[in-house]
Each structure stands twice: as structure tokens, then as C-alpha cells.
Write a protein that holds these residues in place. Structure first.
Motif, PDB file in Angstrom:
ATOM      1  N   VAL A 101     -18.382 -21.708 -20.689  1.00 37.50           N
ATOM      2  CA  VAL A 101     -17.739 -20.980 -19.597  1.00 37.50           C
ATOM      3  C   VAL A 101     -17.123 -19.664 -20.071  1.00 37.50           C
ATOM      4  CG1 VAL A 101     -15.876 -21.122 -17.879  1.00 37.50           C
ATOM      5  CG2 VAL A 101     -17.301 -23.126 -18.360  1.00 37.50           C
ATOM      6  N   LYS A 102     -16.645 -19.654 -21.317  1.00 32.15           N
ATOM      7  CA  LYS A 102     -15.988 -18.481 -21.912  1.00 32.15           C
ATOM      8  C   LYS A 102     -14.811 -17.990 -21.054  1.00 32.15           C
ATOM      9  CE  LYS A 102     -19.989 -16.863 -24.527  1.00 32.15           C
ATOM     10  NZ  LYS A 102     -20.716 -18.147 -24.398  1.00 32.15           N
ATOM     11  N   PRO A 103     -13.817 -18.827 -20.835  1.00 32.25           N
ATOM     12  CA  PRO A 103     -12.669 -18.419 -20.025  1.00 32.25           C
ATOM     13  C   PRO A 103     -11.780 -17.427 -20.756  1.00 32.25           C
ATOM     14  CG  PRO A 103     -12.227 -20.543 -21.017  1.00 32.25           C
ATOM     15  CD  PRO A 103     -13.649 -20.199 -21.375  1.00 32.25           C
ATOM     16  N   ALA A 104     -11.073 -16.613 -19.974  1.00 33.28           N
ATOM     17  CA  ALA A 104     -10.075 -15.714 -20.551  1.00 33.28           C
ATOM     18  C   ALA A 104      -8.771 -16.447 -20.792  1.00 33.28           C
ATOM     19  CB  ALA A 104      -9.853 -14.533 -19.616  1.00 33.28           C
ATOM     20  N   ALA A 105      -8.580 -17.579 -20.100  1.00 32.24           N
ATOM     21  CA  ALA A 105      -7.381 -18.395 -20.272  1.00 32.24           C
ATOM     22  C   ALA A 105      -7.709 -19.811 -19.833  1.00 32.24           C
ATOM     23  CB  ALA A 105      -6.216 -17.842 -19.465  1.00 32.24           C
ATOM     24  N   VAL A 106      -6.941 -20.756 -20.341  1.00 37.47           N
ATOM     25  CA  VAL A 106      -7.101 -22.165 -19.974  1.00 37.47           C
ATOM     26  C   VAL A 106      -5.747 -22.688 -19.503  1.00 37.47           C
ATOM     27  CG1 VAL A 106      -7.590 -24.489 -20.842  1.00 37.47           C
ATOM     28  CG2 VAL A 106      -9.008 -22.554 -21.584  1.00 37.47           C
ATOM     29  N   ILE A 107      -5.756 -23.433 -18.399  1.00 31.44           N
ATOM     30  CA  ILE A 107      -4.566 -24.124 -17.909  1.00 31.44           C
ATOM     31  C   ILE A 107      -4.817 -25.616 -18.051  1.00 31.44           C
ATOM     32  CG2 ILE A 107      -3.069 -24.572 -15.923  1.00 31.44           C
ATOM     33  CD1 ILE A 107      -3.879 -21.827 -14.835  1.00 31.44           C
ATOM     34  N   VAL A 108      -3.939 -26.322 -18.740  1.00 31.46           N
ATOM     35  CA  VAL A 108      -4.087 -27.769 -18.898  1.00 31.46           C
ATOM     36  C   VAL A 108      -2.964 -28.477 -18.141  1.00 31.46           C
ATOM     37  CG1 VAL A 108      -5.359 -27.725 -21.068  1.00 31.46           C
ATOM     38  CG2 VAL A 108      -2.879 -27.660 -21.127  1.00 31.46           C
ATOM     39  N   ILE A 109      -3.329 -29.530 -17.426  1.00 32.18           N
ATOM     40  CA  ILE A 109      -2.376 -30.294 -16.618  1.00 32.18           C
ATOM     41  C   ILE A 109      -2.318 -31.713 -17.166  1.00 32.18           C
ATOM     42  CG2 ILE A 109      -1.722 -30.959 -14.271  1.00 32.18           C
ATOM     43  CD1 ILE A 109      -3.948 -28.989 -13.312  1.00 32.18           C
ATOM     44  N   ASP A 110      -1.114 -32.221 -17.358  1.00 31.98           N
ATOM     45  CA  ASP A 110      -1.001 -33.559 -17.932  1.00 31.98           C
ATOM     46  C   ASP A 110       0.280 -34.236 -17.475  1.00 31.98           C
ATOM     47  OD1 ASP A 110      -1.787 -35.743 -19.422  1.00 31.98           O
ATOM     48  OD2 ASP A 110      -1.241 -34.889 -21.367  1.00 31.98           O
ATOM     49  N   ALA A 111       0.292 -35.562 -17.562  1.00 34.19           N
ATOM     50  CA  ALA A 111       1.519 -36.333 -17.375  1.00 34.19           C
ATOM     51  C   ALA A 111       2.335 -36.270 -18.663  1.00 34.19           C
ATOM     52  CB  ALA A 111       1.184 -37.783 -17.029  1.00 34.19           C
ATOM     53  N   LEU A 122     -14.128 -32.115 -25.804  1.00 32.41           N
ATOM     54  CA  LEU A 122     -14.671 -31.823 -24.472  1.00 32.41           C
ATOM     55  C   LEU A 122     -14.290 -30.421 -24.013  1.00 32.41           C
ATOM     56  CD1 LEU A 122     -13.958 -35.210 -22.652  1.00 32.41           C
ATOM     57  CD2 LEU A 122     -16.207 -34.195 -23.019  1.00 32.41           C
ATOM     58  N   VAL A 123     -13.017 -30.084 -24.168  1.00 36.57           N
ATOM     59  CA  VAL A 123     -12.545 -28.778 -23.704  1.00 36.57           C
ATOM     60  C   VAL A 123     -13.219 -27.658 -24.498  1.00 36.57           C
ATOM     61  CG1 VAL A 123     -10.528 -27.307 -23.393  1.00 36.57           C
ATOM     62  CG2 VAL A 123     -10.352 -29.755 -22.955  1.00 36.57           C
ATOM     63  N   GLN A 124     -13.320 -27.821 -25.804  1.00 34.96           N
ATOM     64  CA  GLN A 124     -13.976 -26.803 -26.623  1.00 34.96           C
ATOM     65  C   GLN A 124     -15.437 -26.632 -26.222  1.00 34.96           C
ATOM     66  OE1 GLN A 124     -13.078 -28.371 -30.558  1.00 34.96           O
ATOM     67  NE2 GLN A 124     -11.726 -26.644 -30.990  1.00 34.96           N
ATOM     68  N   ILE A 130      -4.273 -28.901 -27.983  1.00 37.56           N
ATOM     69  CA  ILE A 130      -5.041 -27.963 -27.157  1.00 37.56           C
ATOM     70  C   ILE A 130      -4.175 -26.724 -27.002  1.00 37.56           C
ATOM     71  CG2 ILE A 130      -6.177 -27.598 -24.938  1.00 37.56           C
ATOM     72  CD1 ILE A 130      -6.353 -30.638 -24.651  1.00 37.56           C
ATOM     73  N   ASN A 131      -4.487 -25.675 -27.738  1.00 32.72           N
ATOM     74  CA  ASN A 131      -3.671 -24.465 -27.720  1.00 32.72           C
ATOM     75  C   ASN A 131      -4.510 -23.258 -28.094  1.00 32.72           C
ATOM     76  OD1 ASN A 131      -3.944 -24.609 -30.543  1.00 32.72           O
ATOM     77  ND2 ASN A 131      -2.004 -25.722 -30.770  1.00 32.72           N
ATOM     78  N   LYS A 132      -3.869 -22.133 -28.239  1.00 31.36           N
ATOM     79  CA  LYS A 132      -4.595 -20.897 -28.530  1.00 31.36           C
ATOM     80  C   LYS A 132      -5.296 -20.958 -29.876  1.00 31.36           C
ATOM     81  CE  LYS A 132      -4.117 -15.863 -28.484  1.00 31.36           C
ATOM     82  NZ  LYS A 132      -3.192 -14.719 -28.251  1.00 31.36           N
ATOM     83  N   ASP A 133      -4.702 -21.648 -30.832  1.00 34.48           N
ATOM     84  CA  ASP A 133      -5.324 -21.751 -32.151  1.00 34.48           C
ATOM     85  C   ASP A 133      -6.637 -22.518 -32.093  1.00 34.48           C
ATOM     86  OD1 ASP A 133      -3.258 -20.344 -33.331  1.00 34.48           O
ATOM     87  OD2 ASP A 133      -2.147 -22.138 -33.910  1.00 34.48           O
ATOM     88  N   THR A 134      -6.709 -23.550 -31.266  1.00 34.33           N
ATOM     89  CA  THR A 134      -7.905 -24.386 -31.222  1.00 34.33           C
ATOM     90  C   THR A 134      -8.945 -23.888 -30.220  1.00 34.33           C
ATOM     91  OG1 THR A 134      -6.821 -25.888 -29.651  1.00 34.33           O
ATOM     92  CG2 THR A 134      -6.701 -26.444 -31.987  1.00 34.33           C
ATOM     93  N   LEU A 135      -8.521 -23.101 -29.216  1.00 39.05           N
ATOM     94  CA  LEU A 135      -9.467 -22.620 -28.206  1.00 39.05           C
ATOM     95  C   LEU A 135      -9.733 -21.123 -28.290  1.00 39.05           C
ATOM     96  CD1 LEU A 135      -8.476 -24.616 -24.983  1.00 39.05           C
ATOM     97  CD2 LEU A 135     -10.236 -25.139 -26.672  1.00 39.05           C
ATOM     98  N   GLY A 136      -8.858 -20.378 -28.942  1.00 35.52           N
ATOM     99  CA  GLY A 136      -9.084 -18.949 -29.115  1.00 35.52           C
ATOM    100  C   GLY A 136      -8.676 -18.098 -27.931  1.00 35.52           C
ATOM    101  N   VAL A 137      -8.100 -18.704 -26.885  1.00 39.65           N
ATOM    102  CA  VAL A 137      -7.609 -17.963 -25.712  1.00 39.65           C
ATOM    103  C   VAL A 137      -6.246 -18.536 -25.334  1.00 39.65           C
ATOM    104  CG1 VAL A 137      -9.934 -17.453 -24.845  1.00 39.65           C
ATOM    105  CG2 VAL A 137      -8.740 -19.528 -24.078  1.00 39.65           C
ATOM    106  N   PRO A 138      -5.450 -17.802 -24.545  1.00 36.59           N
ATOM    107  CA  PRO A 138      -4.152 -18.342 -24.122  1.00 36.59           C
ATOM    108  C   PRO A 138      -4.303 -19.672 -23.396  1.00 36.59           C
ATOM    109  CG  PRO A 138      -4.281 -15.996 -23.655  1.00 36.59           C
ATOM    110  CD  PRO A 138      -5.650 -16.408 -24.084  1.00 36.59           C
ATOM    111  N   VAL A 139      -3.431 -20.614 -23.711  1.00 35.29           N
ATOM    112  CA  VAL A 139      -3.442 -21.932 -23.074  1.00 35.29           C
ATOM    113  C   VAL A 139      -2.074 -22.168 -22.437  1.00 35.29           C
ATOM    114  CG1 VAL A 139      -3.693 -24.418 -23.384  1.00 35.29           C
ATOM    115  CG2 VAL A 139      -5.131 -22.839 -24.713  1.00 35.29           C
ATOM    116  N   ILE A 140      -2.065 -22.349 -21.116  1.00 34.27           N
ATOM    117  CA  ILE A 140      -0.837 -22.606 -20.369  1.00 34.27           C
ATOM    118  C   ILE A 140      -0.820 -24.090 -20.006  1.00 34.27           C
ATOM    119  CG2 ILE A 140       0.584 -21.931 -18.416  1.00 34.27           C
ATOM    120  CD1 ILE A 140      -0.167 -19.640 -20.385  1.00 34.27           C
ATOM    121  N   ALA A 141       0.273 -24.755 -20.297  1.00 33.52           N
ATOM    122  CA  ALA A 141       0.403 -26.174 -19.991  1.00 33.52           C
ATOM    123  C   ALA A 141       1.276 -26.376 -18.756  1.00 33.52           C
ATOM    124  CB  ALA A 141       0.999 -26.925 -21.183  1.00 33.52           C
ATOM    125  N   VAL A 142       0.837 -27.277 -17.899  1.00 37.15           N
ATOM    126  CA  VAL A 142       1.605 -27.678 -16.716  1.00 37.15           C
ATOM    127  C   VAL A 142       1.781 -29.189 -16.802  1.00 37.15           C
ATOM    128  CG1 VAL A 142       1.708 -27.738 -14.201  1.00 37.15           C
ATOM    129  CG2 VAL A 142       0.579 -25.817 -15.365  1.00 37.15           C
TER     130      VAL A 142
END
Length: 284
Positions: free
Chosen positions: A170-180, A162-164, A213-225
Motif C-alpha cells: 500500500v505504501k502509506p504515508a502514515a499508519v493509524i493503529v487501534i487497540d484495546a 501482517l502490517v509490514q 508497531i512504530n516508525k522504526d519498524t514501519l518507516g512512516v509515522p505511526v499514530i496509536a488510538v
């Protein structure tokens, strides 16, 4: 091997002995500071040896202790949101009109302990449509889009798929993922926020590993919260052989409050020209 049932890098470091037993020469550097009245611990894994010892990818892991929030100290919400925003800003590549950001809320909205991602999005200022429709009026805003993924049992789709798919449009420059997350220490249940620049593996803390879900799989920086909401009974001394996951009895209130804190913190990081009052007005 630590064999931790925890998503928190700080807990893994503590089990290895903390700053007394691990240091920068081991590929793990730990620093502590106070920000806006909140205790912040930053843990940097700097080489392969450190990553192997910590059983986590190289990168930066920031833990914010939320005890001042629940003690209702003066300005607890505003200071907590600013603290989260400042730490998140340091992890983001940049913000502004030229750096569209996609915020992804993971988990099951119908299960409170897993609803952090979806509920945080309800407190996030989404601006991509405004910047697109009225670029002159909103030229100072970072274009922000949001995606609530649900869970594979409801969608039949891997979260990463889904995220990919959305990111490709959308072609984001960065992705922020939020999870429990899962914790090992009961004192950290709904009382800690972890930020990292390494992305995440959904479900890893409860043994239900999905695609990373990280930079390797999405191609952009991924920040996790992440917010820890459950703890394994094995970490509480249960030797029955049947692993269960427990949460706090006030989980509804805590997830509701802290999801709001996370949504505001992310918004302030992505829209640095706004104040807390501005965000409240725009969300209302």
C-alpha cells in the motif's frame, strides 16, 4: 521503576505525583484544556530522562476523558467525534490525496474486550479503492485502507508481520493503529481514549508483549488510538498471586458505542471536508 500494569501515560504520570511532582524540567510536560466539552490532557515526553522515568518512548500522549459522552450531554456523540478528530489531526503528518493512510485494527473480534480495533474499522470510511478507480471525482479524499489483523493464535503471524506486508504494497504515508488497552484505575475503563504518536506494543498492558508497531519498524509515522477495556486484579488489591483481568459488566455496549466514536473520529480527521452527517450517509 513504576511497575504499572497500565498502557495509559496519564496514569503513569499520576502515580509519579502528577503535575505537582513532575514537570518540563524532568522531561515531562503536562497541559490540560477543554475541547468540544471534553477534558483533554496532553503529556509530552521530551527527553531520555523523561522517557526513562515514564517507562514510555519520547513523544506525545493525549488523553480524552469521555465522561460527557456517558452523561449524554447535548451533542455528546458529534462533539466527541470532533474532539477526537481535532486531536488526531494534530498528530498526523498531513492528510489529502497525496498522503495515503492505512488504519489497522488490532485484537480479537470474538472477544469483546479485545474487539475495539476490529469494530472501529466497521465505522471507518475506506476510500483507497474509490480514489484509485475515480480519481477526478474523489480527488479531495485521503486514500484510506483498512486492515484487521486478528491475533497470532488464529493467524500464526505476528501482527507486525501482517502490517509490514500490507504496508509494503500500500505504501502509506502514515499508519493509524487501534487497540484495546489496560488501565490501572477502574474509572477509566471504557471511559478514556488515548492517542499517541509513538506507535504501540500489542499486548503490553496484559503482559503479552509482541513486536512493536512504530516508525522504526514501519518507516512512516505511526499514530496509536487506544481504549482501555481491562484492569488487573493486582491493581484492585488482590494478593492471591494469580493475576486476572476484569472489565465492566456493560462491556458489550461500551465497546460497540466507543468503537463507533473512534471510527467516526478517525474518518473526520482523514477527510476534513466531510461533516458527521456526510460520514453517516457514506457509511450507510
Amino acid at each position: 521503576m513504576t511497575n504499572n500494569r497500565t498502557d495509559l501515560a496519564l496514569e503513569t504520570a499520576e502515580k509519579l505525583g502528577g503535575k505537582e511532582k513532575i514537570s518540563a524540567k524532568d522531561g515531562v510536560h503536562i497541559t490540560e484544556q477543554m475541547r468540544e466539552g471534553y477534558e483533554v490532557t496532553a503529556l509530552d515526553i521530551t527527553n531520555d530522562a523523561g522517557a526513562q522515568r515514564m517507562e514510555k518512548p519520547m513523544g506525545r500522549y493525549v488523553t480524552i476523558d469521555l465522561q460527557p459522552y456517558f452523561r449524554r450531554q447535548s451533542g455528546f456523540f458529534s462533539r466527541g467525534a470532533r474532539c477526537l478528530a481535532e486531536e488526531l489531526t494534530a498528530l498526523l503528518p498531513s492528510v489529502g490525496q497525496d498522503t495515503p493512510t492505512m488504519v489497522v485494527g488490532l485484537g480479537n473480534r470474538a472477544m469483546t474486550a479485545d474487539a475495539v480495533g476490529a469494530m472501529a474499522l466497521e465505522n471507518l470510511l475506506v476510500t483507497r479503492h474509490m480514489v484509485t478507480a475515480l480519481p477526478l471525482q474523489f480527488h479531495t479524499f485521503t486514500p484510506v485502507s483498512a486492515l484487521a489483523t486478528g491475533v497470532i493464535g488464529c493467524t500464526g503471524l505476528e501482527t507486525l508481520e501482517l502490517v509490514q506486508g500490507v504496508a509494503a504494497q500500500v505504501k502509506p504515508a502514515a499508519v493509524i493503529v487501534i487497540d484495546a488497552l489496560a488501565a490501572r484505575e477502574r474509572k477509566r475503563l471504557c471511559a478514556t481514549v488515548q492517542l499517541s504518536d509513538t506507535g504501540l506494543i500489542p499486548g503490553s498492558g496484559v503482559g503479552n508483549h509482541r513486536a512493536a508497531i512504530n516508525k522504526d519498524t514501519l518507516g512512516v509515522p505511526v499514530i496509536a488510538v487506544g481504549l482501555p477495556t481491562v484492569i488487573s486484579t493486582t491493581d484492585l488489591g488482590d494478593k492471591s498471586g494469580e493475576e486476572l483481568f476484569l472489565t465492566t459488566r456493560d462491556i458489550d455496549q461500551r465497546v460497540r458505542e466507543l468503537s463507533r466514536l473512534i471510527g467516526y473520529g478517525i474518518t473526520l480527521a482523514l477527510q476534513p471536508a466531510l461533516t458527521l452527517e456526510d460520514v453517516t450517509g457514506l457509511l450507510g
